[in-house]
Scaffold this motif. Structure first.
Motif, mmCIF file in Angstrom:
data_model
loop_
_atom_site.group_PDB
_atom_site.id
_atom_site.type_symbol
_atom_site.label_atom_id
_atom_site.label_comp_id
_atom_site.label_asym_id
_atom_site.label_seq_id
_atom_site.Cartn_x
_atom_site.Cartn_y
_atom_site.Cartn_z
ATOM 1 N N UNK A 86 0.822 -1.211 0.000
ATOM 2 C CA UNK A 86 0.000 0.000 0.000
ATOM 3 C C UNK A 86 0.861 1.269 0.000
ATOM 4 N N UNK A 87 2.051 1.197 0.594
ATOM 5 C CA UNK A 87 2.937 2.368 0.642
ATOM 6 C C UNK A 87 3.648 2.581 -0.681
ATOM 7 N N UNK A 88 4.231 1.516 -1.229
ATOM 8 C CA UNK A 88 5.048 1.649 -2.435
ATOM 9 C C UNK A 88 5.083 0.313 -3.172
ATOM 10 N N UNK A 89 4.044 0.001 -3.953
ATOM 11 C CA UNK A 89 3.917 -1.331 -4.560
ATOM 12 C C UNK A 89 5.021 -1.704 -5.545
ATOM 13 N N UNK A 90 5.697 -0.716 -6.135
ATOM 14 C CA UNK A 90 6.738 -1.017 -7.118
ATOM 15 C C UNK A 90 8.107 -1.252 -6.490
ATOM 16 N N UNK A 91 8.236 -1.016 -5.187
ATOM 17 C CA UNK A 91 9.547 -1.121 -4.538
ATOM 18 C C UNK A 91 9.874 -2.529 -4.078
ATOM 19 N N UNK A 92 8.867 -3.395 -3.936
ATOM 20 C CA UNK A 92 9.077 -4.691 -3.303
ATOM 21 C C UNK A 92 8.563 -5.850 -4.155
ATOM 22 N N UNK A 93 9.217 -6.999 -3.990
ATOM 23 C CA UNK A 93 8.700 -8.259 -4.530
ATOM 24 C C UNK A 93 8.597 -9.242 -3.369
ATOM 25 N N UNK A 115 11.968 -8.614 -0.878
ATOM 26 C CA UNK A 115 13.176 -7.958 -1.354
ATOM 27 C C UNK A 115 12.814 -6.593 -1.910
ATOM 28 N N UNK A 116 13.622 -5.582 -1.563
ATOM 29 C CA UNK A 116 13.441 -4.245 -2.115
ATOM 30 C C UNK A 116 14.189 -4.209 -3.450
ATOM 31 N N UNK A 117 13.476 -3.979 -4.533
ATOM 32 C CA UNK A 117 14.053 -4.143 -5.869
ATOM 33 C C UNK A 117 14.239 -2.836 -6.650
ATOM 34 N N UNK A 118 13.908 -1.728 -6.037
ATOM 35 C CA UNK A 118 14.119 -0.451 -6.725
ATOM 36 C C UNK A 118 15.505 0.091 -6.359
ATOM 37 N N UNK A 158 9.007 5.908 -2.167
ATOM 38 C CA UNK A 158 9.034 5.944 -0.705
ATOM 39 C C UNK A 158 10.042 4.950 -0.137
ATOM 40 N N UNK A 159 10.541 4.045 -0.989
ATOM 41 C CA UNK A 159 11.513 3.035 -0.560
ATOM 42 C C UNK A 159 12.406 2.682 -1.743
#
Length: 195
Positions: A86-93, A115-118, A158-159
């Motif tokens: 909800x915070x940053x859907x593209x930052x994590x898998x 995992x943070x992928x950005x 955001x991440x």
């Protein structure tokens, strides 16, 4: 306009260490794999579901929302996964974990490998206090004493992890506020901004 605040995301070392987890098939999953930091889960194949069991040798304490699995990977529960998305859907898998609660009185929450992928190159080096690695043929931040972020390059993220120091995970004040509002346990936040 107020300057956004950024924090280094890390594990909360003040929390009790028990119960801890045992990744039962880690050796099997890692076997023959050349890790690559640019790939999700460092290139570990997720076609074999990680099997994790909590090692309960003491009276059960409440499970954390997150456990560090690798320097940049976490094991997170359902509620934290939903919050991160909800915070940053593209930052994590995320990849599901086969949880074994056989040594508990009743099953606990579902956990996920996270995992943070950005990766972003958004440090304003001219205004930041950065220690660079010497004697390497590429740019690498050994340490960031204080950081100013190029907001145009950071955009709405955001991440993120830093392109030139990928083990450093960075989050903004909105991320920190949401985590604190939800009383998420397992993380610490160190302000990275210039004083």
């Amino acid at each position: 306009m107020t300057e956004r605040q950024y924090f280094e995301l890390d594990s909360d070392m003040s929390l009790a260490a028990k119960p801890w987890y045992v990744w039962e098939n880690e050796k099997e999953i890692r076997s023959g794999v050349m890790t690559d930091r640019d790939l999700p889960f460092w290139g570990l194949p997720m076609d074999k579901t990680p099997k994790i069991k909590f090692d309960r040798k003491v009276v059960t304490r409440k499970l954390r929302d997150a456990y560090v699995v690798h320097t940049s990977m976490w094991m997170v529960n359902d509620r934290l996964r939903e919050l991160l998305e909800s915070i940053d859907p593209e930052a994590f898998v995320f990849a599901p974990i086969d949880m074994d609660y056989s040594n508990f009185d009743e099953p606990g929450p579902q956990f996920w490998l996270c995992d943070m992928v950005r990766f972003l190159d958004c440090v304003d080096e001219s205004q930041s206090d950065v220690v660079y690695a010497d004697n390497v043929p590429f740019k690498y931040y050994l340490k960031i004493k204080s950081m100013v972020v190029d907001e145009e390059k950071a955009g709405n993220a955001h991440a993120f992890r830093l392109k030139y120091s990928p083990l450093i995970q960075v989050v903004d004040e909105l991320f920190v506020e949401r985590m604190k509002e939800e009383r998420i346990k397992g993380f610490s936040f160190k302000n990275m901004m210039r004083n």
